[in-house]
Enzyme design. Structure first.
Site, PDB file in Angstrom:
ATOM      1  N   TYR A 100       0.796  -1.068   0.008  1.00  0.00           N
ATOM      2  CA  TYR A 100       0.173  -0.048   0.083  1.00  0.00           C
ATOM      3  C   TYR A 100       0.607   1.178  -0.191  1.00  0.00           C
ATOM      4  O   TYR A 100       0.989   2.344  -0.746  1.00  0.00           O
ATOM      5  CB  TYR A 100      -0.700   0.098   1.242  1.00  0.00           C
ATOM      6  N   ASN A 123     -12.453  -0.473  -4.799  1.00  0.00           N
ATOM      7  CA  ASN A 123     -12.353  -0.818  -6.145  1.00  0.00           C
ATOM      8  C   ASN A 123     -13.749  -2.190  -6.877  1.00  0.00           C
ATOM      9  O   ASN A 123     -13.893  -2.690  -6.100  1.00  0.00           O
ATOM     10  CB  ASN A 123     -11.332  -1.939  -7.024  1.00  0.00           C
ATOM     11  N   CYS A 131      -6.641  -4.694  -7.313  1.00  0.00           N
ATOM     12  CA  CYS A 131      -6.439  -4.758  -5.884  1.00  0.00           C
ATOM     13  C   CYS A 131      -5.768  -5.399  -4.855  1.00  0.00           C
ATOM     14  O   CYS A 131      -5.316  -5.950  -4.590  1.00  0.00           O
ATOM     15  CB  CYS A 131      -7.417  -4.198  -6.069  1.00  0.00           C
ATOM     16  N   HIS A 132      -6.575  -7.255  -5.648  1.00  0.00           N
ATOM     17  CA  HIS A 132      -5.293  -8.418  -5.221  1.00  0.00           C
ATOM     18  C   HIS A 132      -4.241  -7.911  -5.269  1.00  0.00           C
ATOM     19  O   HIS A 132      -3.681  -8.739  -4.684  1.00  0.00           O
ATOM     20  CB  HIS A 132      -6.025  -9.452  -5.464  1.00  0.00           C
ATOM     21  N   GLU A 158      -1.701 -16.740 -10.131  1.00  0.00           N
ATOM     22  CA  GLU A 158      -0.525 -15.304 -11.313  1.00  0.00           C
ATOM     23  C   GLU A 158       0.215 -15.916 -11.242  1.00  0.00           C
ATOM     24  O   GLU A 158       1.285 -15.616 -11.697  1.00  0.00           O
ATOM     25  CB  GLU A 158      -1.104 -13.898 -10.849  1.00  0.00           C
TER      26      GLU A 158
END
Length: 165
Positions: A100, A123, A131-132, A158
């Site tokens: 963040y 979001n 946002c993950h 991912e």
């Protein structure tokens, strides 16, 4: 005043049912049907999967590990600060994470990590606006609208550590 017809469809995904919402301007929302704040279609929306076919196709390719970057018209609604944060989220590469604090630095306000966290949490188009990919400065996973287990699954997908389809 012109009114836009808002359409929606619900899809089953490897992370649960998703409610997709769009209008002529683009994709407005992706909601977790069974998330912390269960999503339901609004009475004024029209159930029509046709305008959302490309969104569904790209989400399916993403969950199959075959799509790393979405190419959709997005129209999230938010404050100018939220929109700036969400735009920066789209710049985080597939399979990477940032804190963040780093996201706050990237929007030009290094002291705004709490505000960035709030914007991240609101979001309206998760997964597509990734946002993950934002985690705590200590490397730990922090809140996610769909719940931490879903955030964990998306990050593992991912990193090619998990197959969802």
């Amino acid at each position: 005043m012109t009114t836009h017809m808002t359409t929606y469809t619900q899809i089953d995904s490897p992370i649960g049912q998703l409610l997709l919402v769009a209008d002529e301007a683009g994709l407005r929302r992706i909601d977790f049907v069974d998330g912390r704040h269960p999503a339901r279609p609004e009475a004024t929306w029209e159930s029509d999967p046709a305008p959302l076919r490309e969104t569904v196709r790209q989400l399916e390719a993403y969950f199959a590990g075959k799509l790393e970057s979405f190419d959709l018209r997005l129209e999230p609604e938010g404050t100018s600060f939220q929109l700036a944060v969400w735009k920066r989220l789209c710049e985080i590469p597939y399979g990477k994470t940032i804190s963040y604090g780093e996201l706050a630095r990237r929007i030009g306000n290094p002291n705004a990590s709490r505000a960035v966290g709030l914007a991240n949490g609101s979001n309206p188009i998760p997964i597509v606006i990734p946002c993950h990919r934002v985690i705590g400065s200590n490397g730990k996973l922090t809140g996610y609208g769909g719940g931490l287990p879903i955030k964990e699954k998306l990050l593992a997908l991912e990193r090619r550590q998990l197959r969802l389809l």
